[in-house]
Structure formats: structure tokens, C-alpha cells
Design a protein around this motif. Structure first.
Motif, PDB file in Angstrom:
ATOM      1  N   THR A 177       3.720  -1.290   4.005  1.00 50.02           N
ATOM      2  CA  THR A 177       3.631   0.308   4.372  1.00 50.02           C
ATOM      3  C   THR A 177       2.078   0.764   4.178  1.00 50.02           C
ATOM      4  OG1 THR A 177       4.231   0.852   1.812  1.00 50.02           O
ATOM      5  CG2 THR A 177       5.848   0.806   3.367  1.00 50.02           C
ATOM      6  N   TRP A 178       1.521   0.115   5.114  1.00 51.67           N
ATOM      7  CA  TRP A 178       0.067   0.315   5.052  1.00 51.67           C
ATOM      8  C   TRP A 178      -0.114   1.744   5.862  1.00 51.67           C
ATOM      9  CZ3 TRP A 178      -2.304   0.851   9.778  1.00 51.67           C
ATOM     10  CH2 TRP A 178      -1.827   0.666  11.021  1.00 51.67           C
ATOM     11  N   THR A 179       0.667   2.335   6.480  1.00 55.43           N
ATOM     12  CA  THR A 179       0.478   3.472   6.933  1.00 55.43           C
ATOM     13  C   THR A 179       0.738   4.715   6.203  1.00 55.43           C
ATOM     14  OG1 THR A 179       2.894   3.605   7.681  1.00 55.43           O
ATOM     15  CG2 THR A 179       1.117   3.023   9.326  1.00 55.43           C
ATOM     16  N   ASN A 180       1.362   4.442   4.913  1.00 54.24           N
ATOM     17  CA  ASN A 180       1.532   5.401   3.828  1.00 54.24           C
ATOM     18  C   ASN A 180       2.024   4.948   2.569  1.00 54.24           C
ATOM     19  OD1 ASN A 180       3.991   7.172   2.203  1.00 54.24           O
ATOM     20  ND2 ASN A 180       2.426   8.480   3.017  1.00 54.24           N
ATOM     21  N   LEU A 181       1.176   5.144   1.515  1.00 51.30           N
ATOM     22  CA  LEU A 181       1.519   5.044   0.078  1.00 51.30           C
ATOM     23  C   LEU A 181       1.506   6.088  -0.834  1.00 51.30           C
ATOM     24  CD1 LEU A 181       2.558   2.842  -1.820  1.00 51.30           C
ATOM     25  CD2 LEU A 181       0.041   2.101  -2.077  1.00 51.30           C
ATOM     26  N   GLY A 182       2.495   6.537  -1.153  1.00 55.01           N
ATOM     27  CA  GLY A 182       2.265   7.953  -1.991  1.00 55.01           C
ATOM     28  C   GLY A 182       2.753   9.154  -1.233  1.00 55.01           C
ATOM     29  N   GLY A 183       2.459  10.185  -2.282  1.00 51.81           N
ATOM     30  CA  GLY A 183       2.846  11.457  -1.594  1.00 51.81           C
ATOM     31  C   GLY A 183       4.170  12.068  -1.608  1.00 51.81           C
ATOM     32  N   GLY A 184       5.344  11.270  -2.000  1.00 47.34           N
ATOM     33  CA  GLY A 184       6.487  11.604  -1.866  1.00 47.34           C
ATOM     34  C   GLY A 184       7.382  11.460  -0.707  1.00 47.34           C
ATOM     35  N   ARG A 185       8.596  11.934  -0.698  1.00 48.01           N
ATOM     36  CA  ARG A 185       9.505  11.645   0.667  1.00 48.01           C
ATOM     37  C   ARG A 185       9.086  12.506   1.885  1.00 48.01           C
ATOM     38  NH1 ARG A 185      15.459  11.155   0.527  1.00 48.01           N
ATOM     39  NH2 ARG A 185      15.325  10.950  -1.596  1.00 48.01           N
ATOM     40  N   TRP A 226       3.131 -22.466   3.766  1.00 48.31           N
ATOM     41  CA  TRP A 226       1.961 -21.730   3.453  1.00 48.31           C
ATOM     42  C   TRP A 226       2.504 -20.274   3.018  1.00 48.31           C
ATOM     43  CZ3 TRP A 226      -2.955 -23.674   3.526  1.00 48.31           C
ATOM     44  CH2 TRP A 226      -3.057 -24.887   4.220  1.00 48.31           C
ATOM     45  N   ILE A 227       1.892 -19.560   1.986  1.00 47.95           N
ATOM     46  CA  ILE A 227       2.533 -18.116   1.746  1.00 47.95           C
ATOM     47  C   ILE A 227       1.280 -17.297   1.987  1.00 47.95           C
ATOM     48  CG2 ILE A 227       3.209 -16.679  -0.131  1.00 47.95           C
ATOM     49  CD1 ILE A 227       5.340 -18.449   0.966  1.00 47.95           C
ATOM     50  N   LEU A 228       1.276 -16.221   2.845  1.00 51.23           N
ATOM     51  CA  LEU A 228       0.384 -15.122   3.361  1.00 51.23           C
ATOM     52  C   LEU A 228       0.669 -13.915   2.784  1.00 51.23           C
ATOM     53  CD1 LEU A 228       0.315 -16.554   6.909  1.00 51.23           C
ATOM     54  CD2 LEU A 228      -0.760 -17.753   4.976  1.00 51.23           C
ATOM     55  N   ALA A 229      -0.132 -13.613   1.647  1.00 47.67           N
ATOM     56  CA  ALA A 229       0.410 -12.498   0.978  1.00 47.67           C
ATOM     57  C   ALA A 229      -0.927 -11.417   1.002  1.00 47.67           C
ATOM     58  CB  ALA A 229       0.702 -12.740  -0.591  1.00 47.67           C
ATOM     59  N   ALA A 230      -0.766 -10.461   1.857  1.00 49.10           N
ATOM     60  CA  ALA A 230      -1.588  -9.138   2.058  1.00 49.10           C
ATOM     61  C   ALA A 230      -1.027  -8.169   1.166  1.00 49.10           C
ATOM     62  CB  ALA A 230      -1.849  -8.803   3.457  1.00 49.10           C
ATOM     63  N   ALA A 231      -2.030  -7.670   0.210  1.00 44.12           N
ATOM     64  CA  ALA A 231      -1.474  -6.606  -0.684  1.00 44.12           C
ATOM     65  C   ALA A 231      -2.368  -5.377  -0.655  1.00 44.12           C
ATOM     66  CB  ALA A 231      -1.483  -7.375  -2.167  1.00 44.12           C
ATOM     67  N   SER A 232      -1.651  -4.390  -1.421  1.00 39.96           N
ATOM     68  CA  SER A 232      -2.512  -3.076  -1.488  1.00 39.96           C
ATOM     69  C   SER A 232      -3.032  -3.215  -2.955  1.00 39.96           C
ATOM     70  CB  SER A 232      -1.462  -1.920  -1.454  1.00 39.96           C
ATOM     71  OG  SER A 232      -0.818  -1.985  -0.210  1.00 39.96           O
ATOM     72  N   THR A 233      -4.266  -2.295  -3.107  1.00 40.95           N
ATOM     73  CA  THR A 233      -5.052  -2.248  -4.514  1.00 40.95           C
ATOM     74  C   THR A 233      -5.411  -0.961  -4.734  1.00 40.95           C
ATOM     75  OG1 THR A 233      -6.942  -3.628  -5.571  1.00 40.95           O
ATOM     76  CG2 THR A 233      -7.132  -2.564  -3.245  1.00 40.95           C
ATOM     77  N   GLY A 234      -5.562  -0.938  -6.032  1.00 43.69           N
ATOM     78  CA  GLY A 234      -5.935   0.445  -6.428  1.00 43.69           C
ATOM     79  C   GLY A 234      -4.863   1.439  -7.013  1.00 43.69           C
ATOM     80  N   GLN A 235      -5.508   2.710  -6.951  1.00 39.98           N
ATOM     81  CA  GLN A 235      -4.209   3.867  -7.222  1.00 39.98           C
ATOM     82  C   GLN A 235      -3.911   4.601  -6.083  1.00 39.98           C
ATOM     83  OE1 GLN A 235      -6.635   5.723 -10.416  1.00 39.98           O
ATOM     84  NE2 GLN A 235      -5.145   4.785 -11.933  1.00 39.98           N
ATOM     85  N   TYR A 236      -2.944   5.169  -6.200  1.00 39.14           N
ATOM     86  CA  TYR A 236      -2.259   6.166  -5.265  1.00 39.14           C
ATOM     87  C   TYR A 236      -1.570   7.587  -6.256  1.00 39.14           C
ATOM     88  CZ  TYR A 236       2.271   4.012  -5.465  1.00 39.14           C
ATOM     89  OH  TYR A 236       3.542   3.490  -6.011  1.00 39.14           O
ATOM     90  N   GLU A 237      -1.461   8.612  -5.467  1.00 41.57           N
ATOM     91  CA  GLU A 237      -0.794   9.607  -6.049  1.00 41.57           C
ATOM     92  C   GLU A 237       0.730   9.650  -5.689  1.00 41.57           C
ATOM     93  OE1 GLU A 237       1.278  13.320  -6.068  1.00 41.57           O
ATOM     94  OE2 GLU A 237       0.411  12.655  -4.305  1.00 41.57           O
ATOM     95  N   GLU A 238       1.812   9.788  -6.618  1.00 39.94           N
ATOM     96  CA  GLU A 238       2.974   9.952  -6.070  1.00 39.94           C
ATOM     97  C   GLU A 238       3.541  11.149  -7.066  1.00 39.94           C
ATOM     98  OE1 GLU A 238       6.839   8.852  -4.370  1.00 39.94           O
ATOM     99  OE2 GLU A 238       4.757   8.126  -4.113  1.00 39.94           O
ATOM    100  N   ARG A 239       3.921  12.273  -6.333  1.00 34.87           N
ATOM    101  CA  ARG A 239       4.462  13.598  -6.909  1.00 34.87           C
ATOM    102  C   ARG A 239       3.840  13.955  -7.994  1.00 34.87           C
ATOM    103  NH1 ARG A 239       8.810  10.268  -5.356  1.00 34.87           N
ATOM    104  NH2 ARG A 239       9.196   9.880  -7.613  1.00 34.87           N
ATOM    105  N   GLY A 240       2.485  13.970  -7.659  1.00 33.93           N
ATOM    106  CA  GLY A 240       1.617  14.554  -9.061  1.00 33.93           C
ATOM    107  C   GLY A 240       1.099  13.521 -10.003  1.00 33.93           C
ATOM    108  N   ALA A 241       1.791  12.311 -10.083  1.00 26.51           N
ATOM    109  CA  ALA A 241       1.280  11.185 -11.156  1.00 26.51           C
ATOM    110  C   ALA A 241       0.563  10.200 -10.216  1.00 26.51           C
ATOM    111  CB  ALA A 241       2.695  10.789 -11.724  1.00 26.51           C
TER     112      ALA A 241
END
Length: 281
Positions: free
Chosen positions: A42-50, A209-224
Motif C-alpha cells: 500500500t505504497w499509495t497510502n498508509l494511515g489517515g483512516g478509512r 529468493w525472497i524479495l521484501a520491499a517494506a515501509s519504514t518510519g512512522q505514520y498517523e492513524e486516526r490521531g495516533a
């Protein structure tokens, strides 16, 4: 084939996420000349709620139709064409009308979509700190395994929580997979204890082979504030980590060597041993 796993710190601003992904892909291509790049979950969106997730969702064109799609879909297609590479789009939020789907799309160097996979196992868990996650409240589950060929290698598609279900990786191996994608948003708490262990285990078991691209850091989810683990990596079929991204946004690149795959499978033919067992276990 050289593959770059892209590590992002995306948030709820879709336009900013697209710009970040484009910048990182173009930098990886310039620096390492991969034949394939892969993005996180979900590289197009992470957090922010529904509402934020629904706003970021795209209606995908019929697979194989060549019809235009949304902004993220067309950006991936354009990058594949411009750079003459395969682009594995991690996963994006698909608008499936009644429900959303956590969906991978893959483009070949001509910009044609060659694979589409919907996440099968949805993340409905309670974390060690008591935080609850219920992916099924918003997303529907996929129901099919997906492989595709690129550069003479057969790739399999999975997404994040799928990594905890070894049978999916064995099934992909039986379908001919030699390398398997695991784009992810692993939580910090589960990631620090389980991320690399699970990825290496799936590599060893499947001899892929396992190819694992991941998200890093922080994001906001409904104020948290929530944190994701990062540590994007490539593991070989023996379970060695052969490339890993540093903390923060960036990428890691490794060469997928079919001779390594062939040697591991020849010397320890676990699939043949499994199929030859006298009783079902």
C-alpha cells in the motif's frame, strides 16, 4: 537479473507518496541498473483512516485490456516503459466497489500488465502492545495464487501477512516460482521479532529468493502515531540475506542468480522428498 527493493516512508498524502516512489525508483535505476524494481505494501497510502484509504483507491482496468487506469497505475506503467524494466507495484488500494482490495500489479518493459494479485491473508490481529488491526473491516480477501515470468525467472506474488502461511509459499514453489515477493508494512513490534526470521524461513523452505520491499518510519492513524519496521531485504534460496536497506527511505539491490537456485534444489531436493512421502502429513 538485478532486482531493487524500494523502501518508503509513505503517509496519507497520495500525491506525495507517488512523488516519493518515482524519485526512489529513478534513483535506484540510475545507480544500480536493475531489470526489476518492487515497492512496499500500500505504497499509495498508509494511515489517515478509512476515508483516506478510500480516497487513495483506484479502479483497475480489466486485466490485459491495456485500458488506462488511475494515477498510481499509470505512473507504474510509465516508469516501466521509460526505463525498459519490470515494475512490481508492491501493493496498492484497489476499489472493488463493494470492498477495497490490497492488490499487486506488475508491468513489463513495454508497459503491459503481466500479473495482478489480491492479498489472501488479511491482518486481523492484536499487537503486543494491545493495538488492534482489522484489515477485513475494509478489505476483501483474494482467492488465487499468481506467478509471472521475467528475465527467464518465474516470480510468485504474496503480500505482508501472507508470510506467516508457509503453505502459500510451498504452493507457489509447486507452480514453478523461483523468487517470491513480500511487499510489506510490518509493524515495528512484530517486525523486530519476526520479520527477518520469517523471510529467511520461507526462503529456506521454498528454496526461492525472497524479495521484501517494506515501509519504514512512522505514520498517523486516526490521531495516533504508528511505526513500521522497514529493513527491506533480499534473501537467497539458502536463507542468506544478500542485500538489506539501511534505516530510512532508500533501496537495496541484489542479483537473482538461477545457478544458485538450481544448486540448492539439486543438493537438497526437499520438494521431491515431500512428494515421495508414503503417507499424508
Amino acid at each position: 537479473m538485478r532486482v531493487s527493493v524500494i523502501q518508503m516512508n509513505q503517509g496519507s498524502d497520495k500525491a506525495a507518496n507517488l512523488a516519493q516512489a518515482r524519485r526512489l525508483i529513478e534513483a535506484a535505476v540510475e545507480a544500480d541498473r536493475p531489470g526489476l524494481v518492487t515497492l512496499p505494501e500500500t505504497w499509495t497510502n498508509l494511515g489517515g483512516g478509512r476515508d483516506s484509504r478510500k480516497a487513495a483507491a483506484e479502479v483497475l482496468p480489466p486485466q490485459g485490456s491495456g485500458e488506462p487506469g488511475g494515477a498510481a497505475y499509470e505512473m507504474l506503467r510509465g516508469l516501466a516503459r521509460t526505463h525498459g524494466i519490470h515494475v512490481h507495484g508492491g501493493s496498492m488500494i484497489e476499489d472493488g466497489a463493494e470492498k477495497l482490495f490490497n492488490t499487486t500489479v506488475v508491468f513489463d518493459p513495454a508497459g503491459s500488465e503481466v500479473a495482478r494479485y489480491r492479498k489472501i491473508h488479511l491482518f486481523d490481529i492484536t499487537g503486543p502492545d494491545g493495538t488492534g488491526y482489522k484489515e477485513s473491516a475494509l478489505y476483501g480477501a483474494g482467492d488465487g495464487l499468481v506467478t509471472f515470468a521475467a528475465g527467464g525467472i518465474t516470480f510468485g506474488c504474496t503480500i505482508c501477512y501472507d508470510i506467516r502461511f508457509a503453505e502459500e509459499y510451498l504452493a507457489l514453489r509447486k507452480l514453478g516460482a523461483e523468487a517470491i515477493f513480500v511487499p510489506s508494512n510490518f509493524t515495528l513490534q512484530t517486525g523486530k521479532d519476526h520479520w527477518e526470521v520469517l523471510l529467511r524461513a520461507r526462503a529456506i523452505e521454498s528454496q526461492c529468493w525472497i524479495l521484501a520491499a517494506a515501509s519504514t518510519g512512522q505514520y498517523e492513524e486516526r490521531g495516533a502515531q504508528r511505526s513500521v519496521y522497514g529493513h527491506s531485504l533480499v534473501a537467497d534460496p539458502w536463507g542468506h540475506v544478500v542485500a538489506k536497506a539501511s534505516d530510512g527511505i532508500g533501496w537495496a539491490t541484489a542479483r537473482i542468480d538461477p545457478t544458485v537456485t538450481a544448486r540448492v534444489r539439486r543438493d537438497m531436493p526437499v520438494l521431491e522428498h515431500r512428494d515421495a512421502r508414503p503417507v499424508a502429513l
